[in-house]
Scaffold this motif. Sequence first.
Motif, PDB file in Angstrom:
ATOM      1  N   ASP A  90      12.469  -2.377  -2.042  1.00 56.13           N
ATOM      2  CA  ASP A  90      12.792  -1.333  -1.072  1.00 56.13           C
ATOM      3  C   ASP A  90      13.575  -0.176  -1.684  1.00 56.13           C
ATOM      4  O   ASP A  90      13.809   0.836  -1.020  1.00 56.13           O
ATOM      5  N   ALA A  91      13.960  -0.317  -2.957  1.00 55.80           N
ATOM      6  CA  ALA A  91      14.693   0.758  -3.635  1.00 55.80           C
ATOM      7  C   ALA A  91      13.809   1.535  -4.610  1.00 55.80           C
ATOM      8  O   ALA A  91      14.274   2.471  -5.264  1.00 55.80           O
ATOM      9  N   LEU A  92      12.534   1.179  -4.699  1.00 55.23           N
ATOM     10  CA  LEU A  92      11.644   1.841  -5.644  1.00 55.23           C
ATOM     11  C   LEU A  92      11.489   3.333  -5.334  1.00 55.23           C
ATOM     12  O   LEU A  92      11.644   4.183  -6.217  1.00 55.23           O
ATOM     13  N   ILE A  93      11.175   3.658  -4.100  1.00 56.43           N
ATOM     14  CA  ILE A  93      10.977   5.062  -3.739  1.00 56.43           C
ATOM     15  C   ILE A  93      12.296   5.844  -3.820  1.00 56.43           C
ATOM     16  O   ILE A  93      12.321   6.948  -4.382  1.00 56.43           O
ATOM     17  N   GLY A 107       2.446  -2.189  -7.620  1.00 55.06           N
ATOM     18  CA  GLY A 107       1.713  -2.639  -6.446  1.00 55.06           C
ATOM     19  C   GLY A 107       2.100  -1.937  -5.162  1.00 55.06           C
ATOM     20  O   GLY A 107       1.969  -2.500  -4.078  1.00 55.06           O
ATOM     21  N   LEU A 108       2.568  -0.696  -5.255  1.00 52.85           N
ATOM     22  CA  LEU A 108       2.978   0.049  -4.066  1.00 52.85           C
ATOM     23  C   LEU A 108       1.734   0.562  -3.334  1.00 52.85           C
ATOM     24  O   LEU A 108       0.914   1.270  -3.905  1.00 52.85           O
ATOM     25  N   ALA A 109       1.595   0.177  -2.077  1.00 54.13           N
ATOM     26  CA  ALA A 109       0.422   0.584  -1.308  1.00 54.13           C
ATOM     27  C   ALA A 109       0.593   1.982  -0.734  1.00 54.13           C
ATOM     28  O   ALA A 109       1.705   2.393  -0.375  1.00 54.13           O
ATOM     29  N   GLY A 158       8.407  -8.721   3.242  1.00 54.69           N
ATOM     30  CA  GLY A 158       9.194  -7.934   2.299  1.00 54.69           C
ATOM     31  C   GLY A 158       9.763  -6.678   2.937  1.00 54.69           C
ATOM     32  O   GLY A 158       9.048  -5.945   3.612  1.00 54.69           O
ATOM     33  N   ARG A 159      11.037  -6.444   2.712  1.00 51.77           N
ATOM     34  CA  ARG A 159      11.690  -5.249   3.223  1.00 51.77           C
ATOM     35  C   ARG A 159      11.013  -4.009   2.652  1.00 51.77           C
ATOM     36  O   ARG A 159      10.906  -3.841   1.455  1.00 51.77           O
ATOM     37  N   GLY A 160      10.473  -3.151   3.524  1.00 51.29           N
ATOM     38  CA  GLY A 160       9.802  -1.934   3.084  1.00 51.29           C
ATOM     39  C   GLY A 160       8.342  -2.123   2.717  1.00 51.29           C
ATOM     40  O   GLY A 160       7.693  -1.184   2.268  1.00 51.29           O
ATOM     41  N   SER A 161       7.798  -3.338   2.910  1.00 55.11           N
ATOM     42  CA  SER A 161       6.414  -3.603   2.505  1.00 55.11           C
ATOM     43  C   SER A 161       5.412  -3.101   3.543  1.00 55.11           C
ATOM     44  O   SER A 161       5.700  -3.025   4.737  1.00 55.11           O
ATOM     45  N   SER A 162       4.205  -2.782   3.083  1.00 52.90           N
ATOM     46  CA  SER A 162       3.153  -2.330   3.995  1.00 52.90           C
ATOM     47  C   SER A 162       2.666  -3.475   4.869  1.00 52.90           C
ATOM     48  O   SER A 162       2.187  -3.250   5.986  1.00 52.90           O
ATOM     49  N   ALA A 241       2.953   5.809  -7.756  1.00 53.16           N
ATOM     50  CA  ALA A 241       3.669   6.819  -6.970  1.00 53.16           C
ATOM     51  C   ALA A 241       4.455   7.753  -7.883  1.00 53.16           C
ATOM     52  O   ALA A 241       5.058   7.323  -8.874  1.00 53.16           O
ATOM     53  N   PHE A 242       4.433   9.050  -7.524  1.00 52.43           N
ATOM     54  CA  PHE A 242       5.153  10.074  -8.271  1.00 52.43           C
ATOM     55  C   PHE A 242       5.997  10.913  -7.311  1.00 52.43           C
ATOM     56  O   PHE A 242       5.796  10.877  -6.098  1.00 52.43           O
ATOM     57  N   ARG A 243       6.918  11.693  -7.865  1.00 53.53           N
ATOM     58  CA  ARG A 243       7.692  12.615  -7.041  1.00 53.53           C
ATOM     59  C   ARG A 243       6.792  13.760  -6.574  1.00 53.53           C
ATOM     60  O   ARG A 243       5.859  14.158  -7.286  1.00 53.53           O
ATOM     61  N   PRO A 244       7.073  14.326  -5.393  1.00 54.54           N
ATOM     62  CA  PRO A 244       6.246  15.417  -4.868  1.00 54.54           C
ATOM     63  C   PRO A 244       6.110  16.611  -5.811  1.00 54.54           C
ATOM     64  O   PRO A 244       5.088  17.300  -5.792  1.00 54.54           O
TER      65      PRO A 244
END
Length: 296
Positions: A90-93, A107-109, A158-162, A241-244
């Motif tokens: 949940d701290a990845l983003i 594995g971020l959806a 999972g906290r924050g999971s899809s 995932a990348f920054r905007p």
Amino acid sequence: MRISVSSKRVALLLAAAVTVVSTGVTVARAESTDDKVLHDGEITIGIHNQVPWGYRNADGTVAGVGPDMIRAVLGPLGVKKVDFVIVDFDALIPSLLSRRIDAVASGLAITPPRCKQVIFSNPDLAIGDAILVKKGNPLNIHSYADVAKNPAIRMAGGRGSSDVEHAISAGIPKDRILLLKDVESSVGALLAGRIDADTESSSTVINVLKDPNVGAKLERAVPFTGLVVNGQQVANYAAIAFRPDDAKLRDTYNEGLAKIKADGTVKKIFAKYGFSDSEIAPSDVTAKKICGDDFR
């Protein structure tokens, strides 16, 4: 008169010098992550230490679908140093947005809420939801609908999971879902009887059950129907995932991804972790299509 003209010239020269200096500073600050990655050949990647997504082995090496994909795409572009940082899922983003890491490969959806926060590469994996239950499936759970209609069933995810997002969208009340930080915590809660079911990706469930100690007590609920939208079960499409503000790096990654899909490298990476050809995301499923108006 000459003094006045000279003063004006000096003022103009100073102004020009300031402009040049200011422009130089602006350019330096505006240097994109893509420029840094391709120029320096280094990138920092966030993983959440979970098989098969991205994890550190006992010998210190890093493996997983995400890390292998990053190496396969960016290696040929001269990126030889990849630093992996282990972060709670949940701290990845938040870690990405705070610039602690340059990208997430774990594995971020791609989901609509996440599309508002970060930008995604095109997906590589297509994974459905699955449910872990006690051996024999005593509560006869075969869908999110089964959980929703039975107030006695307690579920974790999972906290924050899809997967949890899908469960909530399918009608399961939030107050009946225990949010835990990792799969080990969820499996432990299920074994201890604190919950009756655990929602995870199908690939995670498969890997969890490879442990004979767990497989002797838990099983995958089959058949299982997850969230259904327009008559079709929703799948998780995993991506990087990348920054905007790093769209250039994302686009560079997408070009490399298309190449390794075409030459069979993706198929080999997935097979290494137990995925079949059917779980390779179709080429017509793109981040733009999934994110819709939030695609950047």
